[in-house]
Each structure stands twice: as C-alpha cells, then as structure tokens.
Design a protein around this motif. Sequence first.
Motif, PDB file in Angstrom:
ATOM      1  N   VAL A 282       0.821  -1.171   0.187  1.00 15.57           N
ATOM      2  CA  VAL A 282       0.006   0.053  -0.042  1.00 15.57           C
ATOM      3  C   VAL A 282       0.794   1.373  -0.014  1.00 15.57           C
ATOM      4  CG1 VAL A 282      -1.842  -1.287   1.234  1.00 15.57           C
ATOM      5  CG2 VAL A 282      -0.156   0.149   2.394  1.00 15.57           C
ATOM      6  N   CYS A 283       0.284   2.430  -0.478  1.00 15.34           N
ATOM      7  CA  CYS A 283       0.949   3.617  -0.460  1.00 15.34           C
ATOM      8  C   CYS A 283       0.389   4.716   0.182  1.00 15.34           C
ATOM      9  CB  CYS A 283       1.092   3.992  -2.094  1.00 15.34           C
ATOM     10  SG  CYS A 283       2.220   5.367  -2.437  1.00 15.34           S
ATOM     11  N   THR A 284       1.214   5.248   1.057  1.00 14.98           N
ATOM     12  CA  THR A 284       0.647   6.395   1.787  1.00 14.98           C
ATOM     13  C   THR A 284       1.149   7.887   1.494  1.00 14.98           C
ATOM     14  OG1 THR A 284       2.699   6.389   3.332  1.00 14.98           O
ATOM     15  CG2 THR A 284       0.813   4.806   4.227  1.00 14.98           C
ATOM     16  N   PRO A 285       0.381   8.627   1.782  1.00 13.04           N
ATOM     17  CA  PRO A 285       0.640  10.144   1.364  1.00 13.04           C
ATOM     18  C   PRO A 285       1.853  10.682   2.077  1.00 13.04           C
ATOM     19  CG  PRO A 285      -1.626   9.930   1.908  1.00 13.04           C
ATOM     20  CD  PRO A 285      -1.033   8.997   2.436  1.00 13.04           C
ATOM     21  N   CYS A 286       2.554  11.476   1.360  1.00  9.86           N
ATOM     22  CA  CYS A 286       3.544  12.057   2.179  1.00  9.86           C
ATOM     23  C   CYS A 286       3.101  13.321   2.847  1.00  9.86           C
ATOM     24  CB  CYS A 286       4.514  12.741   0.661  1.00  9.86           C
ATOM     25  SG  CYS A 286       4.011  14.457   0.328  1.00  9.86           S
ATOM     26  N   GLY A 287       4.000  13.622   3.785  1.00  7.45           N
ATOM     27  CA  GLY A 287       3.611  14.674   4.718  1.00  7.45           C
ATOM     28  C   GLY A 287       2.970  16.074   4.179  1.00  7.45           C
ATOM     29  N   MET A 288       3.725  16.606   2.991  1.00  9.18           N
ATOM     30  CA  MET A 288       3.069  17.545   2.359  1.00  9.18           C
ATOM     31  C   MET A 288       1.570  17.362   2.043  1.00  9.18           C
ATOM     32  SD  MET A 288       5.106  19.948  -0.631  1.00  9.18           S
ATOM     33  CE  MET A 288       6.393  19.633   0.345  1.00  9.18           C
ATOM     34  N   CYS A 289       1.510  16.453   1.497  1.00  8.94           N
ATOM     35  CA  CYS A 289      -0.051  16.068   1.018  1.00  8.94           C
ATOM     36  C   CYS A 289      -1.006  15.951   2.139  1.00  8.94           C
ATOM     37  CB  CYS A 289       0.046  14.754   0.161  1.00  8.94           C
ATOM     38  SG  CYS A 289       0.681  15.057  -1.561  1.00  8.94           S
ATOM     39  N   ARG A 290      -0.165  15.415   3.322  1.00  9.40           N
ATOM     40  CA  ARG A 290      -1.412  15.513   4.152  1.00  9.40           C
ATOM     41  C   ARG A 290      -1.801  16.895   4.800  1.00  9.40           C
ATOM     42  NH1 ARG A 290       1.224  10.163   7.728  1.00  9.40           N
ATOM     43  NH2 ARG A 290       1.740   9.016   5.711  1.00  9.40           N
ATOM     44  N   GLN A 291      -0.865  17.880   4.947  1.00  6.47           N
ATOM     45  CA  GLN A 291      -0.965  19.200   5.147  1.00  6.47           C
ATOM     46  C   GLN A 291      -1.738  19.876   4.079  1.00  6.47           C
ATOM     47  OE1 GLN A 291       0.116  20.657   7.997  1.00  6.47           O
ATOM     48  NE2 GLN A 291      -1.133  22.581   7.144  1.00  6.47           N
TER      49      GLN A 291
ATOM     50  N   LEU B  18      -7.602   1.673   5.443  1.00  3.75           N
ATOM     51  CA  LEU B  18      -8.219   2.944   5.678  1.00  3.75           C
ATOM     52  C   LEU B  18      -7.887   3.901   7.017  1.00  3.75           C
ATOM     53  CD1 LEU B  18     -11.875   1.898   5.239  1.00  3.75           C
ATOM     54  CD2 LEU B  18     -10.299   2.691   3.530  1.00  3.75           C
ATOM     55  N   TYR B  19      -7.550   5.159   6.831  1.00  2.38           N
ATOM     56  CA  TYR B  19      -7.050   6.042   7.971  1.00  2.38           C
ATOM     57  C   TYR B  19      -7.989   7.292   7.865  1.00  2.38           C
ATOM     58  CZ  TYR B  19      -2.883   3.212   8.002  1.00  2.38           C
ATOM     59  OH  TYR B  19      -1.801   2.193   7.793  1.00  2.38           O
ATOM     60  N   SER B  20      -8.226   7.763   8.926  1.00  2.00           N
ATOM     61  CA  SER B  20      -8.831   9.342   8.984  1.00  2.00           C
ATOM     62  C   SER B  20      -7.639  10.159   8.778  1.00  2.00           C
ATOM     63  CB  SER B  20      -9.419   9.482  10.314  1.00  2.00           C
ATOM     64  OG  SER B  20      -8.678   9.640  11.327  1.00  2.00           O
ATOM     65  N   LEU B  21      -7.880  11.378   8.317  1.00  8.68           N
ATOM     66  CA  LEU B  21      -6.744  12.527   8.178  1.00  8.68           C
ATOM     67  C   LEU B  21      -6.417  12.634   9.552  1.00  8.68           C
ATOM     68  CD1 LEU B  21      -5.153  14.318   6.605  1.00  8.68           C
ATOM     69  CD2 LEU B  21      -7.002  16.261   6.846  1.00  8.68           C
ATOM     70  N   GLU B  22      -7.051  12.773  10.532  1.00  5.60           N
ATOM     71  CA  GLU B  22      -6.617  12.761  12.201  1.00  5.60           C
ATOM     72  C   GLU B  22      -5.472  11.683  12.244  1.00  5.60           C
ATOM     73  OE1 GLU B  22      -7.276  14.941  14.627  1.00  5.60           O
ATOM     74  OE2 GLU B  22      -6.251  13.943  15.769  1.00  5.60           O
ATOM     75  N   GLU B  23      -5.665  10.654  11.916  1.00  2.45           N
ATOM     76  CA  GLU B  23      -4.861   9.675  12.145  1.00  2.45           C
ATOM     77  C   GLU B  23      -3.326   9.713  11.324  1.00  2.45           C
ATOM     78  OE1 GLU B  23      -7.054   5.480  13.183  1.00  2.45           O
ATOM     79  OE2 GLU B  23      -7.401   6.306  10.956  1.00  2.45           O
ATOM     80  N   MET B  24      -3.685  10.209  10.166  1.00  2.00           N
ATOM     81  CA  MET B  24      -2.433  10.468   9.383  1.00  2.00           C
ATOM     82  C   MET B  24      -1.608  11.780   9.735  1.00  2.00           C
ATOM     83  SD  MET B  24      -1.837   8.698   6.404  1.00  2.00           S
ATOM     84  CE  MET B  24      -1.898   6.956   6.294  1.00  2.00           C
ATOM     85  N   LEU B  25      -2.407  12.726  10.295  1.00  2.00           N
ATOM     86  CA  LEU B  25      -1.664  13.909  10.772  1.00  2.00           C
ATOM     87  C   LEU B  25      -2.108  14.436  12.170  1.00  2.00           C
ATOM     88  CD1 LEU B  25       0.312  16.280   9.562  1.00  2.00           C
ATOM     89  CD2 LEU B  25      -1.746  17.492   8.767  1.00  2.00           C
ATOM     90  N   PRO B  26      -1.729  13.788  13.148  1.00  2.00           N
ATOM     91  CA  PRO B  26      -2.394  14.015  14.610  1.00  2.00           C
ATOM     92  C   PRO B  26      -1.819  15.508  14.812  1.00  2.00           C
ATOM     93  CG  PRO B  26      -1.051  12.044  14.239  1.00  2.00           C
ATOM     94  CD  PRO B  26      -0.815  12.746  13.132  1.00  2.00           C
ATOM     95  N   ALA B  27      -2.965  16.168  15.181  1.00  2.00           N
ATOM     96  CA  ALA B  27      -2.685  17.561  15.820  1.00  2.00           C
ATOM     97  C   ALA B  27      -2.479  18.499  14.755  1.00  2.00           C
ATOM     98  CB  ALA B  27      -1.832  17.412  17.122  1.00  2.00           C
ATOM     99  N   GLY B  28      -2.794  18.229  13.596  1.00  2.00           N
ATOM    100  CA  GLY B  28      -2.313  19.028  12.438  1.00  2.00           C
ATOM    101  C   GLY B  28      -2.882  20.463  12.435  1.00  2.00           C
TER     102      GLY B  28
END
Length: 154
Positions: free
Chosen positions: A95-104, A128-138
């Motif tokens: 599986v492929c995950t989004p980079c940090g910049m895309c999460r932002q 499946l992930y929520s955005l919160e899980e991928m970028l905690p305290a974003g």
Amino acid sequence: MKNQTLRDAVIRELIRMAMKAREQSYCPYSRFAVGAALLLGDGRIVTGCNIENAAYSPGNCAERTAIFKAVSEGNREFSAIAVVGGPAGKDPSSVCTPCGMCRQVLMEFCHPETFTIICAKDPETYQLYSLEEMLPAGFGPASLTVEMQVEDET
Ligand SMILES: [Zn+2]
C-alpha cells in the motif's frame, strides 16, 4: 474500518480510478508512479498522478494534483482519497501512503475526523485512515482562527 459511511463498492471504485490515473504518472526520475482519486462531497471523482520535473523541486504528488484540480474547478468539499503507488511499469507490491506535504494540503480542505484516506495496493488490498490518524494535531484553518481569537481578546 474507520469510516462506515464509505461503502466497499465506492472504495473499490476509487482505487480502480487511482490505478487508472497512475498510468498517466510522469516519473522519469524516481520511477515511482502514483495515482490518486479524490471523492468530492457530491459523489464525483477527480483523479491525479505524480508529475516530476528535471529541476526536482517543481514536481507534484498525485494527491495534490487531484486536490488542486478539484479546488481550481470550484470544489471545496471532499470525502475521501485513494492513493496507489509503486515502481513504474509494475503492479504495486504494498500500500502507498501520502507524504507529509500532501497530508498538510488535505488538512486545508478536509475534516480531520471524517475524511478518509484509502492507502491501496489494489481494489482488494487497502488500509483506511482518517486524516486525524495520518496527521495528528495537524495545523489547519481552525488553528489560525484560534490564534486570531486570542489576539482579539488582548
Ligand atoms: Zn505527496
């Protein structure tokens, strides 16, 4: 499953469209082809691929290509994004995950708790992930609002 509102059929369709978008990837430098499929609030789907550049920095990820396409066409409400990536010319091996910049960038337009990120290998293999899980305290638009409120009180 984190988001019960996304039906399996919708998830698989998003992954299939991300796989199709991946075929358009322009990645002569990394040779890592990525496709993304963004589900709009009204059910339409906007796709994107990664686009690299000889000067490296101007390149863009598949996820941001899809988001910027959608935003530039007047869309602001998004429900989910599927991401598929791997060595160009081959089927992804994981599986492929989004980079940090895309999460932002997702944080700018998507609700951290309800927006779903589908990290996929193929229509049957995904996480499946929520955005919160991928970028905690974003840091997002609401963060600026809080800062301005604090400023107003002084
Ligand atoms: Zn990215």
